[in-house]
Write a protein that holds these residues in place. Sequence first.
Motif, PDB file in Angstrom:
ATOM      1  N   ALA A  33       0.834  -1.203   0.000  1.00 46.20           N
ATOM      2  CA  ALA A  33       0.000   0.000   0.000  1.00 46.20           C
ATOM      3  C   ALA A  33       0.864   1.247   0.000  1.00 46.20           C
ATOM      4  CB  ALA A  33      -0.917   0.008   1.222  1.00 46.20           C
ATOM      5  N   GLY A  34       0.594   2.135  -0.939  1.00 45.56           N
ATOM      6  CA  GLY A  34       1.200   3.454  -0.965  1.00 45.56           C
ATOM      7  C   GLY A  34       0.128   4.514  -0.805  1.00 45.56           C
ATOM      8  N   THR A  35       0.510   5.781  -0.874  1.00 52.36           N
ATOM      9  CA  THR A  35      -0.466   6.848  -0.668  1.00 52.36           C
ATOM     10  C   THR A  35      -1.437   6.994  -1.835  1.00 52.36           C
ATOM     11  OG1 THR A  35       1.133   8.442  -1.538  1.00 52.36           O
ATOM     12  CG2 THR A  35       1.023   8.186   0.869  1.00 52.36           C
ATOM     13  N   THR A  36      -1.017   6.564  -3.031  1.00 47.76           N
ATOM     14  CA  THR A  36      -1.883   6.737  -4.201  1.00 47.76           C
ATOM     15  C   THR A  36      -2.259   5.437  -4.885  1.00 47.76           C
ATOM     16  OG1 THR A  36       0.014   7.055  -5.693  1.00 47.76           O
ATOM     17  CG2 THR A  36      -0.925   9.022  -4.650  1.00 47.76           C
ATOM     18  N   GLY A  37      -1.789   4.315  -4.393  1.00 46.95           N
ATOM     19  CA  GLY A  37      -2.098   3.050  -5.046  1.00 46.95           C
ATOM     20  C   GLY A  37      -1.916   1.875  -4.113  1.00 46.95           C
ATOM     21  N   VAL A  38      -2.591   0.774  -4.453  1.00 48.61           N
ATOM     22  CA  VAL A  38      -2.507  -0.468  -3.693  1.00 48.61           C
ATOM     23  C   VAL A  38      -2.237  -1.604  -4.673  1.00 48.61           C
ATOM     24  CG1 VAL A  38      -3.708  -2.090  -2.183  1.00 48.61           C
ATOM     25  CG2 VAL A  38      -4.104   0.372  -1.935  1.00 48.61           C
ATOM     26  N   LEU A  39      -1.133  -2.292  -4.473  1.00 44.58           N
ATOM     27  CA  LEU A  39      -0.740  -3.407  -5.336  1.00 44.58           C
ATOM     28  C   LEU A  39      -1.045  -4.723  -4.651  1.00 44.58           C
ATOM     29  CD1 LEU A  39       0.888  -4.684  -7.757  1.00 44.58           C
ATOM     30  CD2 LEU A  39       2.910  -4.480  -6.283  1.00 44.58           C
ATOM     31  N   LEU A  40      -1.714  -5.632  -5.376  1.00 41.53           N
ATOM     32  CA  LEU A  40      -1.926  -6.998  -4.911  1.00 41.53           C
ATOM     33  C   LEU A  40      -1.016  -7.918  -5.708  1.00 41.53           C
ATOM     34  CD1 LEU A  40      -3.834  -8.674  -2.974  1.00 41.53           C
ATOM     35  CD2 LEU A  40      -5.160  -9.204  -5.030  1.00 41.53           C
ATOM     36  N   VAL A  41      -0.303  -8.786  -5.014  1.00 38.12           N
ATOM     37  CA  VAL A  41       0.588  -9.752  -5.649  1.00 38.12           C
ATOM     38  C   VAL A  41      -0.128 -11.107  -5.672  1.00 38.12           C
ATOM     39  CG1 VAL A  41       2.846 -10.848  -5.628  1.00 38.12           C
ATOM     40  CG2 VAL A  41       2.589  -8.506  -4.764  1.00 38.12           C
ATOM     41  N   ASP A  42      -0.571 -11.525  -6.852  1.00 40.77           N
ATOM     42  CA  ASP A  42      -1.354 -12.737  -7.087  1.00 40.77           C
ATOM     43  C   ASP A  42      -2.762 -12.592  -6.508  1.00 40.77           C
ATOM     44  OD1 ASP A  42       0.637 -13.893  -8.597  1.00 40.77           O
ATOM     45  OD2 ASP A  42       1.454 -15.074  -6.950  1.00 40.77           O
ATOM     46  N   THR A  43      -3.674 -13.462  -6.979  1.00 40.82           N
ATOM     47  CA  THR A  43      -5.094 -13.234  -6.701  1.00 40.82           C
ATOM     48  C   THR A  43      -5.845 -14.466  -6.223  1.00 40.82           C
ATOM     49  OG1 THR A  43      -5.660 -13.681  -9.024  1.00 40.82           O
ATOM     50  CG2 THR A  43      -5.208 -11.371  -8.414  1.00 40.82           C
ATOM     51  N   GLY A  44      -5.132 -15.575  -5.982  1.00 45.92           N
ATOM     52  CA  GLY A  44      -5.801 -16.768  -5.493  1.00 45.92           C
ATOM     53  C   GLY A  44      -6.289 -17.679  -6.598  1.00 45.92           C
ATOM     54  N   SER A  45      -7.012 -18.735  -6.181  1.00 50.29           N
ATOM     55  CA  SER A  45      -7.322 -19.851  -7.068  1.00 50.29           C
ATOM     56  C   SER A  45      -8.708 -19.789  -7.694  1.00 50.29           C
ATOM     57  CB  SER A  45      -7.194 -21.159  -6.293  1.00 50.29           C
ATOM     58  OG  SER A  45      -8.124 -21.188  -5.219  1.00 50.29           O
ATOM     59  N   GLY A  46      -9.469 -18.724  -7.455  1.00 52.27           N
ATOM     60  CA  GLY A  46     -10.797 -18.642  -8.039  1.00 52.27           C
ATOM     61  C   GLY A  46     -11.482 -17.352  -7.691  1.00 52.27           C
ATOM     62  N   LEU A  47     -12.676 -17.166  -8.229  1.00 56.05           N
ATOM     63  CA  LEU A  47     -13.398 -15.921  -8.020  1.00 56.05           C
ATOM     64  C   LEU A  47     -13.788 -15.716  -6.562  1.00 56.05           C
ATOM     65  CD1 LEU A  47     -15.672 -16.063 -11.192  1.00 56.05           C
ATOM     66  CD2 LEU A  47     -13.682 -14.593 -10.815  1.00 56.05           C
ATOM     67  N   ALA A  48     -14.116 -16.804  -5.850  1.00 59.91           N
ATOM     68  CA  ALA A  48     -14.486 -16.660  -4.446  1.00 59.91           C
ATOM     69  C   ALA A  48     -13.304 -16.150  -3.632  1.00 59.91           C
ATOM     70  CB  ALA A  48     -14.992 -17.987  -3.891  1.00 59.91           C
ATOM     71  N   GLU A  49     -12.103 -16.714  -3.861  1.00 55.84           N
ATOM     72  CA  GLU A  49     -10.922 -16.232  -3.139  1.00 55.84           C
ATOM     73  C   GLU A  49     -10.591 -14.803  -3.538  1.00 55.84           C
ATOM     74  OE1 GLU A  49      -8.179 -19.965  -1.694  1.00 55.84           O
ATOM     75  OE2 GLU A  49      -7.623 -18.951  -3.559  1.00 55.84           O
ATOM     76  N   GLY A  50     -10.676 -14.493  -4.821  1.00 54.33           N
ATOM     77  CA  GLY A  50     -10.395 -13.136  -5.261  1.00 54.33           C
ATOM     78  C   GLY A  50     -11.336 -12.128  -4.629  1.00 54.33           C
ATOM     79  N   SER A  51     -12.617 -12.455  -4.585  1.00 49.84           N
ATOM     80  CA  SER A  51     -13.596 -11.546  -3.985  1.00 49.84           C
ATOM     81  C   SER A  51     -13.332 -11.343  -2.505  1.00 49.84           C
ATOM     82  CB  SER A  51     -15.013 -12.099  -4.192  1.00 49.84           C
ATOM     83  OG  SER A  51     -15.332 -12.154  -5.557  1.00 49.84           O
ATOM     84  N   GLU A  52     -12.959 -12.425  -1.813  1.00 52.85           N
ATOM     85  CA  GLU A  52     -12.654 -12.309  -0.398  1.00 52.85           C
ATOM     86  C   GLU A  52     -11.403 -11.467  -0.164  1.00 52.85           C
ATOM     87  OE1 GLU A  52     -12.834 -12.918   3.796  1.00 52.85           O
ATOM     88  OE2 GLU A  52     -14.286 -12.887   2.156  1.00 52.85           O
ATOM     89  N   LEU A  53     -10.396 -11.624  -0.997  1.00 46.46           N
ATOM     90  CA  LEU A  53      -9.185 -10.800  -0.887  1.00 46.46           C
ATOM     91  C   LEU A  53      -9.523  -9.328  -1.099  1.00 46.46           C
ATOM     92  CD1 LEU A  53      -6.705 -13.066  -2.888  1.00 46.46           C
ATOM     93  CD2 LEU A  53      -6.648 -12.614  -0.421  1.00 46.46           C
ATOM     94  N   ARG A  54     -10.350  -9.048  -2.083  1.00 44.87           N
ATOM     95  CA  ARG A  54     -10.743  -7.657  -2.345  1.00 44.87           C
ATOM     96  C   ARG A  54     -11.455  -7.068  -1.133  1.00 44.87           C
ATOM     97  NH1 ARG A  54     -13.259  -5.488  -8.032  1.00 44.87           N
ATOM     98  NH2 ARG A  54     -13.071  -3.272  -7.545  1.00 44.87           N
ATOM     99  N   ARG A  55     -12.350  -7.848  -0.540  1.00 44.62           N
ATOM    100  CA  ARG A  55     -13.087  -7.379   0.639  1.00 44.62           C
ATOM    101  C   ARG A  55     -12.140  -7.129   1.808  1.00 44.62           C
ATOM    102  NH1 ARG A  55     -14.737  -8.918   5.288  1.00 44.62           N
ATOM    103  NH2 ARG A  55     -13.771 -10.955   5.072  1.00 44.62           N
ATOM    104  N   GLN A  56     -11.175  -8.020   2.006  1.00 46.83           N
ATOM    105  CA  GLN A  56     -10.245  -7.877   3.125  1.00 46.83           C
ATOM    106  C   GLN A  56      -9.353  -6.655   2.968  1.00 46.83           C
ATOM    107  OE1 GLN A  56      -8.227 -11.634   3.279  1.00 46.83           O
ATOM    108  NE2 GLN A  56      -9.891 -12.648   4.388  1.00 46.83           N
TER     109      GLN A  56
END
Length: 244
Positions: A33-56
């Motif tokens: 996390a920076g002041t103007t952007g947030v980088l995620l490294v990898d996104t998990g094994s499916g849409l459910a994991e991706g959605s949960e990561l986004r929520r977290q």
Amino acid sequence: MRTSWEEAGWERLADGVARRRLPHWDATVGVVAGTTGVLLVDTGSGLAEGSELRRQVRGVLGREVSHIALTHPHFDHVLGTAAFAGVTVFGATGMAELLRREPEALLSDAVRHGADPDAAADAVDTLVVPQHTVCGERTLDLGDRHVLLANVGPGHSAHDLAVCVQGGAGGPEVVFCGDLVEESGEPQAGPDALPACWPAALDRLLSLGGEDARYVPGHGAVVDARFVRTQRDDLARRFGVSPE
């Protein structure tokens, strides 16, 4: 009300840097996390994991992910990407073309490893591939923090990307290694691995991070340079790679 990384099940590695070991395949995802952007490294094994990561991430930072870096094209690291609509995605050169060309192989690999066939098919059908390629090195500006994306492969795959982050307040570098490094088991060499190139990829990884860095494997606990060097030597012996 925001939660802390620890409350959300993440391991804090430095100021604004954290990672999480996901269930099922123990794949690691990271966030910077920076002041103007947030980088995620990898996104998990499916849409459910991706959605949960986004929520977290939203729950901890109060902001959305703005960038994604995919460390390599295996299902347990990329199939959550479609949960991040509109996000800028980076990958090593050739990765996007591979994912577009071989969606059936990606789906087959996911199902063979135990993924739900219908959920995996949905994730593959909606998969977002990298729009931006990294040939050598590329720096992302997240405001008060710069992140180096480095195409250090091939090795574990033909498209291995490392993510290097300077720790806050003069802390050690944090290097997200993808599956070039594994701690919770022997490094896996699938049909797309290039074993003869793998030790050299780890040499490049070590030259980027240095002796004091914290190296984050694609699977397992955070390790140090000594661990990476030992794994490099083990891989060279395993695959009969002679030292240069």
